[in-house]
Design a protein around this motif. Sequence first.
Motif, PDB file in Angstrom:
ATOM      1  N   PHE A 157       0.891  -1.079  -0.141  1.00  0.00           N
ATOM      2  CA  PHE A 157       0.020  -0.010  -0.012  1.00  0.00           C
ATOM      3  C   PHE A 157       0.741   1.291   0.023  1.00  0.00           C
ATOM      4  O   PHE A 157       0.373   2.293  -0.641  1.00  0.00           O
ATOM      5  CB  PHE A 157      -0.977   0.026   1.243  1.00  0.00           C
ATOM      6  N   ASN A 158       2.075   1.136   0.583  1.00  0.00           N
ATOM      7  CA  ASN A 158       2.919   2.159   0.430  1.00  0.00           C
ATOM      8  C   ASN A 158       3.428   2.712  -0.960  1.00  0.00           C
ATOM      9  O   ASN A 158       3.375   3.837  -1.171  1.00  0.00           O
ATOM     10  CB  ASN A 158       4.064   2.006   1.259  1.00  0.00           C
ATOM     11  N   GLU A 159       3.664   1.460  -1.723  1.00  0.00           N
ATOM     12  CA  GLU A 159       4.149   1.623  -3.232  1.00  0.00           C
ATOM     13  C   GLU A 159       2.945   2.300  -3.900  1.00  0.00           C
ATOM     14  O   GLU A 159       2.942   2.977  -4.790  1.00  0.00           O
ATOM     15  CB  GLU A 159       4.639   0.315  -3.912  1.00  0.00           C
ATOM     16  N   ILE A 160       1.575   1.682  -3.664  1.00  0.00           N
ATOM     17  CA  ILE A 160       0.438   1.962  -4.262  1.00  0.00           C
ATOM     18  C   ILE A 160       0.394   3.746  -4.138  1.00  0.00           C
ATOM     19  O   ILE A 160      -0.152   4.387  -4.756  1.00  0.00           O
ATOM     20  CB  ILE A 160      -0.923   1.108  -3.935  1.00  0.00           C
ATOM     21  N   THR A 164       0.354   6.387  -7.030  1.00  0.00           N
ATOM     22  CA  THR A 164      -0.987   6.955  -7.601  1.00  0.00           C
ATOM     23  C   THR A 164      -1.052   8.435  -7.013  1.00  0.00           C
ATOM     24  O   THR A 164      -2.112   9.198  -7.300  1.00  0.00           O
ATOM     25  CB  THR A 164      -2.337   6.188  -7.033  1.00  0.00           C
ATOM     26  N   GLY A 165      -0.403   8.828  -5.788  1.00  0.00           N
ATOM     27  CA  GLY A 165      -0.347  10.270  -5.495  1.00  0.00           C
ATOM     28  C   GLY A 165      -1.342  10.556  -4.468  1.00  0.00           C
ATOM     29  O   GLY A 165      -1.698  11.832  -4.100  1.00  0.00           O
ATOM     30  N   VAL A 166      -1.801   9.245  -3.731  1.00  0.00           N
ATOM     31  CA  VAL A 166      -2.767   9.312  -2.900  1.00  0.00           C
ATOM     32  C   VAL A 166      -2.192   8.992  -1.426  1.00  0.00           C
ATOM     33  O   VAL A 166      -1.016   8.280  -1.333  1.00  0.00           O
ATOM     34  CB  VAL A 166      -4.120   8.717  -3.002  1.00  0.00           C
ATOM     35  N   SER A 167      -2.987   9.220  -0.257  1.00  0.00           N
ATOM     36  CA  SER A 167      -2.461   8.741   0.953  1.00  0.00           C
ATOM     37  C   SER A 167      -2.497   7.059   1.031  1.00  0.00           C
ATOM     38  O   SER A 167      -3.324   6.687   0.397  1.00  0.00           O
ATOM     39  CB  SER A 167      -3.001   9.519   2.228  1.00  0.00           C
ATOM     40  N   ILE A 168      -1.838   6.600   1.998  1.00  0.00           N
ATOM     41  CA  ILE A 168      -1.921   5.175   2.283  1.00  0.00           C
ATOM     42  C   ILE A 168      -3.324   5.014   2.521  1.00  0.00           C
ATOM     43  O   ILE A 168      -4.027   3.945   2.220  1.00  0.00           O
ATOM     44  CB  ILE A 168      -1.136   4.831   3.356  1.00  0.00           C
ATOM     45  N   LEU A 172      -5.976   2.276   0.902  1.00  0.00           N
ATOM     46  CA  LEU A 172      -6.620   1.186   1.594  1.00  0.00           C
ATOM     47  C   LEU A 172      -8.178   1.426   1.329  1.00  0.00           C
ATOM     48  O   LEU A 172      -8.743   0.239   1.243  1.00  0.00           O
ATOM     49  CB  LEU A 172      -6.220   1.275   3.070  1.00  0.00           C
ATOM     50  N   GLY A 173      -8.770   2.601   1.400  1.00  0.00           N
ATOM     51  CA  GLY A 173     -10.270   2.593   1.336  1.00  0.00           C
ATOM     52  C   GLY A 173     -10.638   2.343  -0.072  1.00  0.00           C
ATOM     53  O   GLY A 173     -11.433   1.675  -0.250  1.00  0.00           O
ATOM     54  N   TYR A 177     -13.309  -0.560  -0.959  1.00  0.00           N
ATOM     55  CA  TYR A 177     -14.535  -0.482  -1.756  1.00  0.00           C
ATOM     56  C   TYR A 177     -14.507  -1.261  -2.999  1.00  0.00           C
ATOM     57  O   TYR A 177     -15.368  -1.669  -3.431  1.00  0.00           O
ATOM     58  CB  TYR A 177     -14.607   1.102  -2.071  1.00  0.00           C
ATOM     59  N   ALA A 178     -13.430  -1.411  -3.403  1.00  0.00           N
ATOM     60  CA  ALA A 178     -13.193  -2.426  -4.663  1.00  0.00           C
ATOM     61  C   ALA A 178     -13.559  -3.754  -4.466  1.00  0.00           C
ATOM     62  O   ALA A 178     -14.269  -4.492  -4.916  1.00  0.00           O
ATOM     63  CB  ALA A 178     -12.012  -2.639  -5.126  1.00  0.00           C
ATOM     64  N   LEU A 179     -13.068  -4.294  -3.153  1.00  0.00           N
ATOM     65  CA  LEU A 179     -13.536  -5.470  -2.841  1.00  0.00           C
ATOM     66  C   LEU A 179     -15.120  -5.702  -2.353  1.00  0.00           C
ATOM     67  O   LEU A 179     -15.934  -6.612  -2.823  1.00  0.00           O
ATOM     68  CB  LEU A 179     -12.882  -6.116  -1.563  1.00  0.00           C
ATOM     69  N   ILE A 180     -15.801  -4.590  -1.803  1.00  0.00           N
ATOM     70  CA  ILE A 180     -17.319  -4.629  -1.641  1.00  0.00           C
ATOM     71  C   ILE A 180     -17.848  -4.405  -2.967  1.00  0.00           C
ATOM     72  O   ILE A 180     -18.755  -5.089  -3.150  1.00  0.00           O
ATOM     73  CB  ILE A 180     -17.362  -3.289  -0.627  1.00  0.00           C
TER      74      ILE A 180
END
Length: 195
Positions: A157-160, A164-168, A172-173, A177-180
């Motif tokens: 998630f750190n690499e992601i 992507t330029g977003v916070s960890i 994670l969020g 939501y992708a899994l939901i």
Amino acid sequence: MTHRDFVSDSALVKDYINGKEIAIEILIKRHQNRLYSFIYSKIQDRDTTEDIFQDTFIKVIRTLKRGSYNEEGKFLPWVMRISHNLIIDYFRKNNRMPTFNNTDEFDIFSVLSDGSLNAENKIIKEQILNDVKELINELPEEQKEVLVMRMYNDMSFNEISENTGVSINTALGRMRYALINLRKIVDKNKIILVN
């Protein structure tokens, strides 16, 4: 949708065993595209695919007429296993290994060396993976991006977050939501992802 679309495979199998010839036609029509595509993806030749497709249903019909079919699993995985065995026979008889340009492609002989998965489970696993890849494409772009990075590129998630330029927490969020949303898509389409 006609009344036929609501009749289950197992009910059609019983109908066919009890003498209703139309039931096998419905079953063949219901599954022909998926089965034909499966065979063609391994063989890459239309004539041979057509032969194996027909041989598959000849075996299906003979097995049903003999009364040797047991409802342990679902009808389609059973039919897929028959076609898979015919594909293996085809490659053995022609003494050639299938060649695939892409390493993600299914290796027809991998089931011979892998004792932990039988041919049916291998086919089902492959189909589930293909189904999941298609379902992922239905996700919103931001969720899809995080899920692909995490699941397919094995990124932390750190690499992601960095990519992507977003916070960890945002990454994670999005994953959550992708899994939901994937679960909702699976439920909505009544897809079975386990065998």
